[in-house]
Design a protein around this motif. Structure first.
Motif, PDB file in Angstrom:
ATOM      1  N   GLN A 139      42.811  20.290  68.647  1.00  0.00           N
ATOM      2  CA  GLN A 139      42.257  21.392  69.416  1.00  0.00           C
ATOM      3  C   GLN A 139      42.752  21.329  70.863  1.00  0.00           C
ATOM      4  OE1 GLN A 139      40.368  24.020  68.830  1.00  0.00           O
ATOM      5  NE2 GLN A 139      39.745  23.701  66.702  1.00  0.00           N
ATOM      6  N   PRO A 140      42.948  22.469  71.508  1.00  0.00           N
ATOM      7  CA  PRO A 140      43.282  22.451  72.939  1.00  0.00           C
ATOM      8  C   PRO A 140      42.163  21.786  73.730  1.00  0.00           C
ATOM      9  CG  PRO A 140      42.680  24.662  72.213  1.00  0.00           C
ATOM     10  CD  PRO A 140      42.826  23.839  70.981  1.00  0.00           C
ATOM     11  N   SER A 141      42.547  21.079  74.790  1.00  0.00           N
ATOM     12  CA  SER A 141      41.573  20.315  75.563  1.00  0.00           C
ATOM     13  C   SER A 141      41.148  21.012  76.848  1.00  0.00           C
ATOM     14  CB  SER A 141      42.154  18.937  75.903  1.00  0.00           C
ATOM     15  OG  SER A 141      43.356  19.089  76.651  1.00  0.00           O
ATOM     16  N   SER A 142      41.712  22.195  77.106  1.00  0.00           N
ATOM     17  CA  SER A 142      41.361  22.925  78.330  1.00  0.00           C
ATOM     18  C   SER A 142      41.634  24.405  78.122  1.00  0.00           C
ATOM     19  CB  SER A 142      42.201  22.418  79.506  1.00  0.00           C
ATOM     20  OG  SER A 142      43.576  22.717  79.293  1.00  0.00           O
ATOM     21  N   ALA A 143      41.100  25.211  79.007  1.00  0.00           N
ATOM     22  CA  ALA A 143      41.376  26.649  78.953  1.00  0.00           C
ATOM     23  C   ALA A 143      42.865  26.917  79.136  1.00  0.00           C
ATOM     24  CB  ALA A 143      40.568  27.369  80.024  1.00  0.00           C
ATOM     25  N   ALA A 144      43.490  26.143  80.007  1.00  0.00           N
ATOM     26  CA  ALA A 144      44.923  26.329  80.246  1.00  0.00           C
ATOM     27  C   ALA A 144      45.734  26.047  78.995  1.00  0.00           C
ATOM     28  CB  ALA A 144      45.383  25.420  81.384  1.00  0.00           C
ATOM     29  N   GLU A 145      45.337  25.035  78.243  1.00  0.00           N
ATOM     30  CA  GLU A 145      46.047  24.722  77.005  1.00  0.00           C
ATOM     31  C   GLU A 145      45.791  25.786  75.944  1.00  0.00           C
ATOM     32  OE1 GLU A 145      46.504  21.074  73.757  1.00  0.00           O
ATOM     33  OE2 GLU A 145      45.378  20.763  75.623  1.00  0.00           O
ATOM     34  N   LEU A 146      44.557  26.256  75.851  1.00  0.00           N
ATOM     35  CA  LEU A 146      44.248  27.330  74.915  1.00  0.00           C
ATOM     36  C   LEU A 146      45.066  28.581  75.227  1.00  0.00           C
ATOM     37  CD1 LEU A 146      42.592  28.579  72.620  1.00  0.00           C
ATOM     38  CD2 LEU A 146      40.789  29.074  74.294  1.00  0.00           C
ATOM     39  N   ALA A 147      45.258  28.863  76.495  1.00  0.00           N
ATOM     40  CA  ALA A 147      46.010  30.051  76.901  1.00  0.00           C
ATOM     41  C   ALA A 147      47.421  30.057  76.323  1.00  0.00           C
ATOM     42  CB  ALA A 147      46.063  30.145  78.426  1.00  0.00           C
ATOM     43  N   THR A 148      47.995  28.885  76.111  1.00  0.00           N
ATOM     44  CA  THR A 148      49.364  28.820  75.603  1.00  0.00           C
ATOM     45  C   THR A 148      49.472  29.233  74.140  1.00  0.00           C
ATOM     46  OG1 THR A 148      49.231  26.470  74.957  1.00  0.00           O
ATOM     47  CG2 THR A 148      49.906  26.969  77.228  1.00  0.00           C
ATOM     48  N   TYR A 149      48.342  29.399  73.480  1.00  0.00           N
ATOM     49  CA  TYR A 149      48.318  29.885  72.095  1.00  0.00           C
ATOM     50  C   TYR A 149      48.315  31.422  72.025  1.00  0.00           C
ATOM     51  CZ  TYR A 149      46.903  25.330  70.072  1.00  0.00           C
ATOM     52  OH  TYR A 149      46.847  24.022  69.660  1.00  0.00           O
ATOM     53  N   ILE A 150      48.066  32.085  73.151  1.00  0.00           N
ATOM     54  CA  ILE A 150      47.646  33.485  73.122  1.00  0.00           C
ATOM     55  C   ILE A 150      48.781  34.485  73.334  1.00  0.00           C
ATOM     56  CG2 ILE A 150      46.209  35.220  74.287  1.00  0.00           C
ATOM     57  CD1 ILE A 150      44.233  32.969  74.946  1.00  0.00           C
ATOM     58  N   ASP A 151      48.844  35.461  72.420  1.00  0.00           N
ATOM     59  CA  ASP A 151      49.594  36.697  72.642  1.00  0.00           C
ATOM     60  C   ASP A 151      48.581  37.705  73.192  1.00  0.00           C
ATOM     61  OD1 ASP A 151      51.892  35.565  71.555  1.00  0.00           O
ATOM     62  OD2 ASP A 151      51.664  36.520  69.604  1.00  0.00           O
ATOM     63  N   HIS A 152      48.672  37.996  74.472  1.00  0.00           N
ATOM     64  CA  HIS A 152      47.724  38.869  75.170  1.00  0.00           C
ATOM     65  C   HIS A 152      48.102  40.311  74.823  1.00  0.00           C
ATOM     66  CE1 HIS A 152      44.746  39.829  78.104  1.00  0.00           C
ATOM     67  NE2 HIS A 152      45.560  40.191  79.069  1.00  0.00           N
ATOM     68  N   THR A 153      47.230  40.988  74.087  1.00  0.00           N
ATOM     69  CA  THR A 153      47.639  42.169  73.327  1.00  0.00           C
ATOM     70  C   THR A 153      47.047  43.474  73.835  1.00  0.00           C
ATOM     71  OG1 THR A 153      47.876  40.754  71.375  1.00  0.00           O
ATOM     72  CG2 THR A 153      47.685  43.129  70.992  1.00  0.00           C
ATOM     73  N   LEU A 154      47.900  44.496  73.888  1.00  0.00           N
ATOM     74  CA  LEU A 154      47.478  45.852  74.216  1.00  0.00           C
ATOM     75  C   LEU A 154      48.229  46.810  73.301  1.00  0.00           C
ATOM     76  CD1 LEU A 154      45.976  47.922  76.000  1.00  0.00           C
ATOM     77  CD2 LEU A 154      47.959  47.871  77.528  1.00  0.00           C
ATOM     78  N   LEU A 155      47.549  47.263  72.240  1.00  0.00           N
ATOM     79  CA  LEU A 155      48.190  48.131  71.255  1.00  0.00           C
ATOM     80  C   LEU A 155      47.420  49.436  71.052  1.00  0.00           C
ATOM     81  CD1 LEU A 155      49.175  45.392  68.664  1.00  0.00           C
ATOM     82  CD2 LEU A 155      50.715  46.627  70.209  1.00  0.00           C
ATOM     83  N   LYS A 156      46.558  49.772  71.999  1.00  0.00           N
ATOM     84  CA  LYS A 156      45.820  51.030  71.903  1.00  0.00           C
ATOM     85  C   LYS A 156      46.792  52.201  72.029  1.00  0.00           C
ATOM     86  CE  LYS A 156      41.487  49.281  73.853  1.00  0.00           C
ATOM     87  NZ  LYS A 156      40.501  49.416  74.962  1.00  0.00           N
ATOM     88  N   PRO A 157      46.637  53.227  71.205  1.00  0.00           N
ATOM     89  CA  PRO A 157      47.551  54.373  71.280  1.00  0.00           C
ATOM     90  C   PRO A 157      47.557  55.061  72.638  1.00  0.00           C
ATOM     91  CG  PRO A 157      46.288  54.430  69.237  1.00  0.00           C
ATOM     92  CD  PRO A 157      45.691  53.356  70.084  1.00  0.00           C
ATOM     93  N   GLU A 158      46.444  54.988  73.364  1.00  0.00           N
ATOM     94  CA  GLU A 158      46.338  55.679  74.660  1.00  0.00           C
ATOM     95  C   GLU A 158      46.842  54.839  75.829  1.00  0.00           C
ATOM     96  OE1 GLU A 158      42.156  53.966  73.836  1.00  0.00           O
ATOM     97  OE2 GLU A 158      43.876  54.722  72.703  1.00  0.00           O
TER      98      GLU A 158
END
Length: 240
Positions: free
Chosen positions: A6-25
């Motif tokens: 498991q990630p040990s910090s918020a910073a490490e967890l962030a490296t797992y994330i695809d920060h997503t914006l797929l709303k049609p608008e």
């Protein structure tokens, strides 16, 4: 098999994330704001619709740009998906998340699933990461396994649970665990769709997810305030 670390910090967890914006608008201004937020959060990538490419990212940043292909239904000709992916790569996408034709999987035509994934893979440079969205909530366990095997045979880099748009639902711990068991360490596993809390994110990682598709990244990372209580996925482990 030992449970994933498991990630040990918020910073490490962030490296797992695809920060997503797929709303049609979504607008260009929304994408610009997404990038600013992503840089502040330290996430791995931003994921946007192909019509929003190219995305301007600071040259000294490691932030990657991901997009989608055949989204969200997957009911596009393989040639169209291949051209869409190729165009996205030309416009600066580092990663492409393609949606399979779910009907092929439901009809047990895994040869067709493999051939359309292969068409997209061959249309994009090897440096572009290809993730295959299988819409796991709409598939049986046997169909999930066969679809993941088809994705691997076609040269995909990741298998991904969901678009987040299908009425059957998004990621589940069970599906992620099964996908991870099927592809082993050979492919990545991306969990997406309906992950809204830190506990859910940790459960997905505990089940074997190596990437997370999140639209509420900031809120999830903000939940981190030190050691987090053991989640159900941690407790169960990953007995593949």
């Amino acid at each position: 098999m030992t449970a994933p670390t498991q990630p040990s910090s918020a910073a490490e967890l962030a490296t797992y994330i695809d920060h997503t914006l797929l709303k049609p608008e979504a607008t260009p201004a929304d994408v610009e704001a997404l990038v600013v937020e992503a840089l502040g959060l330290g996430v791995f990538s931003v994921c946007v619709s192909p019509s929003m490419l190219p995305v301007s990212v600071p040259e000294d940043s490691e932030l990657k740009v991901a997009t989608v292909c055949g989204f969200p239904s997957g009911k596009h000709e393989a040639e169209i998906k291949a051209r869409e992916a190729a165009l996205a790569a030309e416009r600066g996408a580092d990663e492409v998340d393609m949606v399979i034709d779910l009907g092929h999987a439901k009809a047990a035509r895994f040869d067709l699933v493999e051939s359309e994934i292969r068409a997209v893979r061959e249309a994009t440079p090897a440096s572009v990461i290809l993730k295959v969205i299988i819409e796991s909530a709409a598939l049986s366990d046997e169909e999930i396994v066969a679809t993941c095997r088809a994705a691997e045979a076609a040269g995909a880099d990741f298998v991904k649970t969901s678009t987040g748009f299908h009425p059957a639902g998004g990621a589940t711990v069970h599906a992620v665990r099964l996908m991870a068991q099927t592809v082993g360490a050979r492919l990545g596993v991306k969990a997406s769709g309906g992950i809204r809390t830190l506990a859910q994110a940790r459960e997905m990682i505990g089940a074997g997810a190596t990437r997370l598709g999140l639209s509420g990244s900031a809120a999830i990372l903000a939940e981190w305030d030190g050691p987090v209580a053991e989640t159900r996925a941690d407790a169960e482990g990953s007995e593949y």
